[in-house]
Design a protein around this motif. Structure first.
Motif, PDB file in Angstrom:
ATOM      1  N   GLY A 267       0.817  -1.215   0.000  1.00 25.52           N
ATOM      2  CA  GLY A 267       0.000   0.000   0.000  1.00 25.52           C
ATOM      3  C   GLY A 267       0.844   1.254   0.000  1.00 25.52           C
ATOM      4  N   GLY A 268       1.909   1.246   0.812  1.00 31.53           N
ATOM      5  CA  GLY A 268       2.785   2.411   0.879  1.00 31.53           C
ATOM      6  C   GLY A 268       3.528   2.649  -0.420  1.00 31.53           C
ATOM      7  N   GLU A 269       3.960   1.559  -1.085  1.00 35.66           N
ATOM      8  CA  GLU A 269       4.661   1.688  -2.363  1.00 35.66           C
ATOM      9  C   GLU A 269       3.738   2.273  -3.432  1.00 35.66           C
ATOM     10  OE1 GLU A 269       7.799  -2.020  -1.684  1.00 35.66           O
ATOM     11  OE2 GLU A 269       5.865  -2.342  -2.691  1.00 35.66           O
ATOM     12  N   LYS A 270       2.482   1.852  -3.415  1.00 36.27           N
ATOM     13  CA  LYS A 270       1.520   2.392  -4.383  1.00 36.27           C
ATOM     14  C   LYS A 270       1.326   3.898  -4.179  1.00 36.27           C
ATOM     15  CE  LYS A 270      -1.161  -1.838  -5.133  1.00 36.27           C
ATOM     16  NZ  LYS A 270      -2.482  -2.504  -5.002  1.00 36.27           N
ATOM     17  N   LYS A 271       1.254   4.313  -2.923  1.00 34.58           N
ATOM     18  CA  LYS A 271       1.047   5.732  -2.643  1.00 34.58           C
ATOM     19  C   LYS A 271       2.276   6.553  -3.041  1.00 34.58           C
ATOM     20  CE  LYS A 271      -3.089   5.166  -1.123  1.00 34.58           C
ATOM     21  NZ  LYS A 271      -3.610   5.545   0.180  1.00 34.58           N
TER      22      LYS A 271
ATOM     23  N   ALA B  91      -3.753  19.372  -7.993  1.00 27.98           N
ATOM     24  CA  ALA B  91      -3.636  17.968  -7.588  1.00 27.98           C
ATOM     25  C   ALA B  91      -4.729  17.634  -6.580  1.00 27.98           C
ATOM     26  CB  ALA B  91      -2.264  17.709  -6.976  1.00 27.98           C
ATOM     27  N   VAL B  92      -5.521  16.614  -6.897  1.00 28.64           N
ATOM     28  CA  VAL B  92      -6.546  16.110  -5.989  1.00 28.64           C
ATOM     29  C   VAL B  92      -5.998  14.828  -5.366  1.00 28.64           C
ATOM     30  CG1 VAL B  92      -8.929  15.314  -5.754  1.00 28.64           C
ATOM     31  CG2 VAL B  92      -8.353  17.068  -7.458  1.00 28.64           C
ATOM     32  N   LEU B  93      -5.811  14.825  -4.061  1.00 26.10           N
ATOM     33  CA  LEU B  93      -5.214  13.687  -3.358  1.00 26.10           C
ATOM     34  C   LEU B  93      -6.291  13.036  -2.499  1.00 26.10           C
ATOM     35  CD1 LEU B  93      -1.897  15.410  -2.188  1.00 26.10           C
ATOM     36  CD2 LEU B  93      -2.418  14.361  -4.400  1.00 26.10           C
ATOM     37  N   ASP B  94      -6.760  11.880  -2.946  1.00 25.18           N
ATOM     38  CA  ASP B  94      -7.867  11.202  -2.278  1.00 25.18           C
ATOM     39  C   ASP B  94      -7.344  10.215  -1.231  1.00 25.18           C
ATOM     40  OD1 ASP B  94     -10.371  10.285  -1.585  1.00 25.18           O
ATOM     41  OD2 ASP B  94     -10.556   8.939  -3.306  1.00 25.18           O
ATOM     42  N   GLU B  95      -7.328  10.652   0.019  1.00 27.90           N
ATOM     43  CA  GLU B  95      -6.885   9.836   1.152  1.00 27.90           C
ATOM     44  C   GLU B  95      -5.531   9.191   0.883  1.00 27.90           C
ATOM     45  OE1 GLU B  95      -9.713   7.576   3.334  1.00 27.90           O
ATOM     46  OE2 GLU B  95     -11.410   8.708   2.548  1.00 27.90           O
ATOM     47  N   THR B  96      -4.604   9.999   0.406  1.00 29.34           N
ATOM     48  CA  THR B  96      -3.246   9.531   0.139  1.00 29.34           C
ATOM     49  C   THR B  96      -2.570   9.018   1.399  1.00 29.34           C
ATOM     50  OG1 THR B  96      -3.044  11.061  -1.715  1.00 29.34           O
ATOM     51  CG2 THR B  96      -0.995  10.266  -0.781  1.00 29.34           C
ATOM     52  N   ASP B  97      -3.030   9.445   2.567  1.00 32.30           N
ATOM     53  CA  ASP B  97      -2.408   9.040   3.823  1.00 32.30           C
ATOM     54  C   ASP B  97      -2.910   7.701   4.347  1.00 32.30           C
ATOM     55  OD1 ASP B  97      -4.872  10.330   4.069  1.00 32.30           O
ATOM     56  OD2 ASP B  97      -4.490  10.985   6.124  1.00 32.30           O
ATOM     57  N   SER B  98      -3.972   7.151   3.748  1.00 28.77           N
ATOM     58  CA  SER B  98      -4.533   5.915   4.288  1.00 28.77           C
ATOM     59  C   SER B  98      -3.563   4.756   4.090  1.00 28.77           C
ATOM     60  CB  SER B  98      -5.872   5.593   3.622  1.00 28.77           C
ATOM     61  OG  SER B  98      -5.701   5.319   2.254  1.00 28.77           O
TER      62      SER B  98
ATOM     63  N   ALA C   1       6.521   6.432   6.000  1.00 32.16           N
ATOM     64  CA  ALA C   1       5.982   6.613   4.650  1.00 32.16           C
ATOM     65  C   ALA C   1       5.153   7.884   4.563  1.00 32.16           C
ATOM     66  CB  ALA C   1       5.141   5.403   4.251  1.00 32.16           C
ATOM     67  N   LEU C   2       4.447   8.202   5.640  1.00 38.27           N
ATOM     68  CA  LEU C   2       3.642   9.423   5.651  1.00 38.27           C
ATOM     69  C   LEU C   2       4.521  10.652   5.501  1.00 38.27           C
ATOM     70  CD1 LEU C   2       0.857  10.767   6.059  1.00 38.27           C
ATOM     71  CD2 LEU C   2       1.336  10.765   8.524  1.00 38.27           C
ATOM     72  N   ARG C   3       5.670  10.660   6.175  1.00 34.89           N
ATOM     73  CA  ARG C   3       6.595  11.786   6.065  1.00 34.89           C
ATOM     74  C   ARG C   3       7.140  11.911   4.640  1.00 34.89           C
ATOM     75  NH1 ARG C   3       8.950  10.051  11.243  1.00 34.89           N
ATOM     76  NH2 ARG C   3       8.242  11.438  12.903  1.00 34.89           N
ATOM     77  N   VAL C   4       7.514  10.778   4.047  1.00 28.61           N
ATOM     78  CA  VAL C   4       8.088  10.791   2.699  1.00 28.61           C
ATOM     79  C   VAL C   4       7.061  11.292   1.691  1.00 28.61           C
ATOM     80  CG1 VAL C   4       8.956   9.339   0.825  1.00 28.61           C
ATOM     81  CG2 VAL C   4       9.786   8.990   3.152  1.00 28.61           C
ATOM     82  N   VAL C   5       5.849  10.775   1.772  1.00 32.42           N
ATOM     83  CA  VAL C   5       4.781  11.192   0.851  1.00 32.42           C
ATOM     84  C   VAL C   5       4.463  12.670   1.042  1.00 32.42           C
ATOM     85  CG1 VAL C   5       2.309  10.940   0.401  1.00 32.42           C
ATOM     86  CG2 VAL C   5       3.774   8.911   0.492  1.00 32.42           C
ATOM     87  N   SER C   6       4.389  13.106   2.281  1.00 29.73           N
ATOM     88  CA  SER C   6       4.093  14.514   2.565  1.00 29.73           C
ATOM     89  C   SER C   6       5.184  15.421   2.026  1.00 29.73           C
ATOM     90  CB  SER C   6       3.928  14.729   4.074  1.00 29.73           C
ATOM     91  OG  SER C   6       2.845  13.982   4.582  1.00 29.73           O
ATOM     92  N   ASP C   7       6.442  15.013   2.198  1.00 34.12           N
ATOM     93  CA  ASP C   7       7.559  15.791   1.649  1.00 34.12           C
ATOM     94  C   ASP C   7       7.439  15.900   0.135  1.00 34.12           C
ATOM     95  OD1 ASP C   7       8.631  16.193   4.138  1.00 34.12           O
ATOM     96  OD2 ASP C   7      10.167  14.646   3.964  1.00 34.12           O
TER      97      ASP C   7
END
Length: 255
Positions: free
Chosen positions: A150-154, A169-176, A182-188
């Protein structure tokens, strides 16, 4: 300066047996450089808004308008919306067996940019973006999302965001489904996209934890198929402390 303008949007979800109204008059404007967070309980219509903007055929717009820089988004096909500058990071990214990530990304960039990126420049661009998102280079040869966690897909969704640099950019529950790292990396990655391209972000989420890393300019509460209240970051803090009861029951939340 890009502007996504949504006015009195009504949308039905169409199934084999029925058509049910989900969005009941959504009004929202997102401009370049802004981050808007949409928060709300399950079933309130948040993902319906995301997929309606992207042009998913299951979602039928019955009235209202959506424009991007004055152009009628609802009159565009899905690929035309992407080329116009709309991007959707899906809550559940799909697997595409037989299509490598590298081919997928370069094909997408060619479609959006209007010409194929030069190979040498493109390879450097992709490698740097993958490094920023802690994606190993071997993933470039794997089929899109096939066998990914799941994290790799996000992370792959945010990799697309970084390389395509859409207007909105529309981000639909990207944090789920993301752990803290992984949350920090995606947020960055989202913050880097915004800084590099001055794009607008419409962030759909249930939880405030991602808002510790991606700071919203405005927070909107979604309930019953529409936005029922808007405010600043302090509104997200209220939701963290009291939940959505005030917006779903008509009664004050317990203190």
């Amino acid at each position: 300066m890009a502007t996504l303008d949504i006015r009195d949007l009504h949308v039905d979800v169409v199934t084999e047996t029925e058509s049910k109204e989900i969005l009941k008059g959504v009004d929202l404007t997102v401009s370049s450089g802004e981050t808007h967070a949409i928060m709300g309980p399950n079933g309130s219509g948040k993902s319906t808004l995301a997929y309606s903007l992207a042009g998913h055929p299951k979602y039928q717009v019955t009235s209202g308008s959506v424009t991007l820089d004055g152009e009628d988004v609802l009159a565009m096909s899905v690929d035309e919306r992407a080329r116009a500058g709309l991007f959707l990071a899906m809550q559940y990214p799909v697997e595409v067996p037989g299509v490598s990530m590298s081919n997928f990304l370069r094909t997408a960039a060619t479609a959006v940019r209007g010409e194929a990126p030069a190979i040498r420049t493109w390879v450097k661009e992709v490698k740097q973006a993958m490094k920023d998102l802690d994606i190993t280079e071997e993933f470039a040869d794997r089929s899109v999302n096939e066998g990914f966690s799941g994290g790799e897909k996000k992370r792959h969704e945010i990799l697309q965001l970084e390389l395509l640099k859409p207007k909105i950019a529309v981000l639909d529950e990207t944090d789920s489904g993301l752990d803290v790292d992984a949350l920090r990396v995606v947020s960055d990655g989202v913050n880097k996209y915004k800084a590099d391209s001055d794009g607008g972000v419409l962030l759909i989420t249930h939880y405030t934890r991602i808002l510790r890393y991606i700071h919203p300019d405005k927070v909107h509460v979604f309930a019953g198929g529409k936005i029922v209240e808007s405010g600043g970051p302090e509104l997200a803090e209220e939701l963290e402390n009291n939940g959505y009861l005030r917006f779903t029951s008509g009664k004050p939340a317990a203190v």
